[in-house]
Design an enzyme around this catalytic site. Structure first.
Site, mmCIF file in Angstrom:
data_model
loop_
_atom_site.group_PDB
_atom_site.id
_atom_site.type_symbol
_atom_site.label_atom_id
_atom_site.label_comp_id
_atom_site.label_asym_id
_atom_site.label_seq_id
_atom_site.Cartn_x
_atom_site.Cartn_y
_atom_site.Cartn_z
ATOM 1 N N ASP A 90 31.006 -26.353 -24.724
ATOM 2 C CA ASP A 90 29.756 -26.550 -23.968
ATOM 3 C C ASP A 90 30.102 -27.228 -22.640
ATOM 4 O OD1 ASP A 90 27.144 -26.936 -23.165
ATOM 5 O OD2 ASP A 90 26.760 -28.605 -24.531
ATOM 6 N N CYS B 252 25.314 -23.734 -19.273
ATOM 7 C CA CYS B 252 24.110 -24.000 -18.469
ATOM 8 C C CYS B 252 24.192 -23.260 -17.144
ATOM 9 C CB CYS B 252 23.928 -25.504 -18.270
ATOM 10 S SG CYS B 252 25.360 -26.284 -17.528
ATOM 11 N N TYR C 13 33.918 -30.541 -25.133
ATOM 12 C CA TYR C 13 32.915 -30.962 -24.143
ATOM 13 C C TYR C 13 31.744 -31.558 -24.952
ATOM 14 C CZ TYR C 13 35.630 -27.545 -21.443
ATOM 15 O OH TYR C 13 36.640 -26.818 -20.851
ATOM 16 N N GLU D 89 35.964 -35.130 -25.439
ATOM 17 C CA GLU D 89 35.060 -35.439 -24.328
ATOM 18 C C GLU D 89 35.823 -36.275 -23.303
ATOM 19 O OE1 GLU D 89 31.903 -34.925 -23.122
ATOM 20 O OE2 GLU D 89 32.462 -36.405 -21.610
ATOM 21 N N GLN E 129 21.342 -34.111 -23.093
ATOM 22 C CA GLN E 129 20.451 -32.980 -22.806
ATOM 23 C C GLN E 129 19.125 -33.503 -22.233
ATOM 24 O OE1 GLN E 129 21.399 -29.854 -23.193
ATOM 25 N NE2 GLN E 129 23.159 -29.971 -24.551
HETATM 26 C C1 LIG Z 1 27.089 -29.778 -20.597
HETATM 27 S S1 LIG Z 1 27.707 -31.330 -21.163
HETATM 28 C C2 LIG Z 1 27.633 -31.066 -22.909
HETATM 29 C C3 LIG Z 1 27.668 -32.299 -23.758
HETATM 30 C C4 LIG Z 1 27.345 -32.129 -25.234
HETATM 31 N N1 LIG Z 1 27.865 -30.902 -25.791
HETATM 32 C C5 LIG Z 1 25.844 -32.228 -25.464
HETATM 33 O O1 LIG Z 1 25.220 -31.209 -25.793
HETATM 34 O O2 LIG Z 1 25.298 -33.330 -25.322
HETATM 35 C C6 LIG Z 1 29.393 -31.203 -20.757
HETATM 36 C C7 LIG Z 1 30.225 -32.416 -21.160
HETATM 37 O O3 LIG Z 1 31.595 -32.103 -20.878
HETATM 38 C C8 LIG Z 1 32.245 -33.256 -20.398
HETATM 39 N N2 LIG Z 1 33.444 -32.772 -19.691
HETATM 40 C C9 LIG Z 1 33.561 -32.351 -18.410
HETATM 41 N N3 LIG Z 1 34.803 -31.899 -18.173
HETATM 42 C C10 LIG Z 1 35.500 -32.028 -19.338
HETATM 43 C C11 LIG Z 1 36.829 -31.711 -19.732
HETATM 44 N N4 LIG Z 1 37.689 -31.156 -18.878
HETATM 45 N N5 LIG Z 1 37.199 -31.959 -20.992
HETATM 46 C C12 LIG Z 1 36.334 -32.510 -21.885
HETATM 47 N N6 LIG Z 1 35.059 -32.834 -21.560
HETATM 48 C C13 LIG Z 1 34.643 -32.593 -20.311
HETATM 49 C C14 LIG Z 1 31.181 -33.959 -19.580
HETATM 50 O O4 LIG Z 1 31.480 -35.337 -19.441
HETATM 51 C C15 LIG Z 1 29.931 -33.703 -20.409
HETATM 52 O O5 LIG Z 1 29.722 -34.733 -21.336
#
Ligand SMILES: C[S@@+](CC[C@H](N)C(=O)[O-])C[C@H]1O[C@@H](n2cnc3c(N)ncnc32)[C@H](O)[C@@H]1O
Length: 399
Positions: free
Chosen positions: A330, A357, A260, A282, A231
């Site tokens: 997320d 977001c 995520y 993740e 974040q």
């Molecule tokens: C908006 S970030 C949120 C991360 C965490 N919730 C935080 O607050 O720090 C989205 C995360 O989803 C991961 N991501 C993207 N596509 C994904 C997928 N298909 N499955 C699992 N994770 C994924 C990204 O690498 C990233 O770390």
């Protein structure tokens, strides 16, 4: 409307993205850096089939919420869209945009569902990360943001959104000849700041063996690989953590499922709030490795961390009894894939948290979730990215 035509108008509202919307003879015109109620002469800059774009030429009446922009690059740099408005007013404008988006999506939250927006402080100097681009012109090295035309790079002395320690590091490097010589055309330079380690930087990708950054949070320390998501706004992230902790306190889940998950930010919140069992999913392997390490440090007895696709993990939850679990999704800006949304609606879950977001993809997903039988129980805007067009949504769904 034709390009170059000047016309008089009054701004009706701002739309998602930050432009003011005016109607001229029934036609919609978008004008950047204007505010509701302002009357002005504007000049058409582009004509599309259903709307035009224009630029302000001369203001007649200005908004009482207008302020002097705190950045010399405002208007050229596409990052900030609201530096001409007071911060509290910017948050109000974003809340009105969310209400528009809900109406367009055909979602009518029941009374009390839409909670008052959160405006984290400070509105400037909050970013713990910025990425600048290198452009060489003649003998000069430009280091800055790509402008609105998607090609020009404007050399920037400092970014008002960046943490002051990042701007100090940038100023120091600008005086370092060997650093400037190391920059090549097209390179990215990432600046990243933590409270524990101060400001650091890397060119293009971080070194593979770079040590993990240490993020100090109100509820403990998280390790973060340099290239992984974290974040960008500490106060905004704390506001989201408070929302998750409040739901945990109210529902007392035995298990927290964090999809995520990044480096396990929300799982750490859950463990700190007393949940004993966590499952984090993740796709970034480095982040998943850090999540494994972090969740053990937060006292998880046997943290289950899957380095993989959240939608796949959701599908496998289909038949698991889930009434004692609290699940959070997320996703990145693209929102939930259709597969992920269908796995949610096809699951045995009776509730889940959806943090987003991107209000546009959230609204699309919200329609799918509502169609699939879920009801919006709580929605709160967190102005996670002050002065820019973006904002975050915290939503809780039940059935
Ligand atoms: C908006 S970030 C949120 C991360 C965490 N919730 C935080 O607050 O720090 C989205 C995360 O989803 C991961 N991501 C993207 N596509 C994904 C997928 N298909 N499955 C699992 N994770 C994924 C990204 O690498 C990233 O770390």
């Amino acid at each position: 409307m034709e390009i170059g035509r000047e016309f008089q108008c009054e701004i009706e509202k701002t739309v998602f993205g930050g432009d003011g919307l005016a109607r001229v003879g029934g036609e919609v015109v978008f004008i950047p850096r204007t505010l509701p109620g302002e009357r002005l002469i504007a000049r058409v800059t582009a004509c599309k089939s259903s709307f035009s774009r224009a630029e302000a030429v001369r203001f007649g009446a200005t908004s009482p919420h207008r302020i002097e922009p705190a950045c010399p690059y405002f208007g050229r740099c596409p990052g900030c869209r609201y530096l001409h408005a007071g911060y509290a007013y910017e948050t109000e404008l974003k809340a009105a945009q969310l209400a528009d988006q809900l109406a367009q999506a055909g979602l009518e939250p029941a009374p009390g569902v839409l909670e008052s927006p959160v405006a984290p402080e400070p509105p400037l100097g909050y970013r713990n990360k910025i990425v600048l681009h290198v452009h060489k012109v003649g003998g000069r090295t430009m280091l800055g943001y790509v402008m609105g035309d998607n090609t020009t790079v404007t050399d920037i002395e400092a970014c008002p959104l960046a943490h002051p320690e990042i701007n100090a590091k940038l100023a120091e490097l600008r005086g370092d000849k060997s650093f400037l010589h190391s920059l090549h055309e097209g390179m990215d330079v990432t600046f990243r700041r933590t409270a524990a380690g101060g400001a650091t930087y890397w060119r293009n990708q971080p070194a593979r063996n770079a040590t993990w950054l240490k993020e100090e949070l109100p509820f403990g320390r998280l390790s973060v690989p340099c290239g992984s998501f974290f974040q960008v706004n500490a106060a905004g992230a704390a506001a989201l953590a408070d929302e998750v902790a409040a739901l945990i306190a109210a529902r007392k889940p035995a298990r927290f499922i964090d999809l995520y998950a990044g480096v396990g930010f929300f799982s750490a919140v859950a463990l700190h709030a007393g949940v004993r069992e966590v499952l984090a999913v993740e796709s970034d392997e480095a982040a998943a490795a850090a999540a494994r390490f972090n969740l053990k440090n937060f006292g998880a007895e046997n943290p289950e961390v899957i380095a993989g696709d959240a939608a796949e993990a959701l599908k496998s939850l289909k038949d698991a009894p889930a009434s004692d679990a609290l699940l959070t999704v997320d996703p990145p800006r693209g929102g939930l894939t259709l597969k992920a949304a269908m796995a949610l609606t096809g699951s045995t879950l009776d509730s889940f948290i959806y943090i987003s977001c991107n209000p546009a993809t959230w609204a699309r997903d919200a329609r799918r979730l509502a169609k699939g039988g879920f009801t919006l129980n709580k929605l709160r805007l967190v102005n996670m990215f002050p002065r820019t067009e973006h904002f975050e949504l915290f939503s809780f769904w039940t059935r």
